[in-house]
Motif scaffolding. Structure first.
Motif, PDB file in Angstrom:
ATOM      1  N   HIS A   1       0.942  -1.215   0.128  1.00 46.99           N
ATOM      2  CA  HIS A   1      -0.127   0.075  -0.065  1.00 46.99           C
ATOM      3  C   HIS A   1       0.669   1.075   0.024  1.00 46.99           C
ATOM      4  CE1 HIS A   1      -3.623  -2.183   0.562  1.00 46.99           C
ATOM      5  NE2 HIS A   1      -3.132  -2.906   1.600  1.00 46.99           N
TER       6      HIS A   1
ATOM      7  N   ASN B   1       0.106   4.817  -1.111  1.00 47.14           N
ATOM      8  CA  ASN B   1      -0.729   5.883  -0.450  1.00 47.14           C
ATOM      9  C   ASN B   1       0.151   6.792   0.752  1.00 47.14           C
ATOM     10  OD1 ASN B   1      -3.742   5.160  -0.810  1.00 47.14           O
ATOM     11  ND2 ASN B   1      -2.894   3.159  -0.503  1.00 47.14           N
TER      12      ASN B   1
ATOM     13  N   ARG C   1       0.220  10.515   0.016  1.00 45.66           N
ATOM     14  CA  ARG C   1      -1.291  11.141   0.101  1.00 45.66           C
ATOM     15  C   ARG C   1      -1.305  11.324   1.748  1.00 45.66           C
ATOM     16  NH1 ARG C   1      -6.130   9.138  -2.842  1.00 45.66           N
ATOM     17  NH2 ARG C   1      -5.593  11.150  -4.069  1.00 45.66           N
TER      18      ARG C   1
ATOM     19  N   VAL D   1      -7.927   7.541   1.078  1.00 46.82           N
ATOM     20  CA  VAL D   1      -6.739   6.635   1.423  1.00 46.82           C
ATOM     21  C   VAL D   1      -7.694   5.160   1.728  1.00 46.82           C
ATOM     22  CG1 VAL D   1      -5.158   5.807   2.825  1.00 46.82           C
ATOM     23  CG2 VAL D   1      -5.149   8.226   1.847  1.00 46.82           C
TER      24      VAL D   1
ATOM     25  N   ASN E   1      -8.999   3.360  -1.549  1.00 42.62           N
ATOM     26  CA  ASN E   1      -7.797   2.756  -2.255  1.00 42.62           C
ATOM     27  C   ASN E   1      -7.552   1.603  -1.684  1.00 42.62           C
ATOM     28  OD1 ASN E   1      -7.817   4.973  -4.005  1.00 42.62           O
ATOM     29  ND2 ASN E   1      -6.114   5.790  -3.053  1.00 42.62           N
TER      30      ASN E   1
END
Length: 86
Positions: free
Chosen positions: A3, A6, A9, A47, A50
């Motif tokens: 991940h 992410n 962000r 987030v 996602n």
């Protein structure tokens, strides 16, 4: 599952939270602070979305190869969505 896409962000979100703390220290107007809080909430939801999408497309989809794993993932998702109440 990776991940790390992410992380940029999340780093921006951290910066936004630091900015909100400064706004509070500077005794900024309430609605200005509330607008920034709403922006952070929106960014966190993005987030979250996602990561959920990746989970569905990867972890959940792979579990459909096995009935027992599929049932576990379905129960896992039901518990997760029960906690979403917002």
């Amino acid at each position: 599952m990776d991940h790390s896409d992410n992380l940029p962000r999340l780093n921006r979100i951290l910066g936004q939270v630091e900015g909100i703390k400064k706004m509070i220290d500077d005794k900024r107007y309430c609605t200005d602070i509330l607008m920034q809080l709403r922006a952070v909430r929106s960014a966190l939801k993005s987030v979250e979305s996602n990561i959920l999408q990746k989970h569905l497309h990867h972890c959940v989809a792979q579990s459909f190869n096995s009935d027992s794993e599929k049932d576990k993932k379905i129960e896992e998702l039901k518990m997760l969505f029960d906690k979403y109440n917002d």
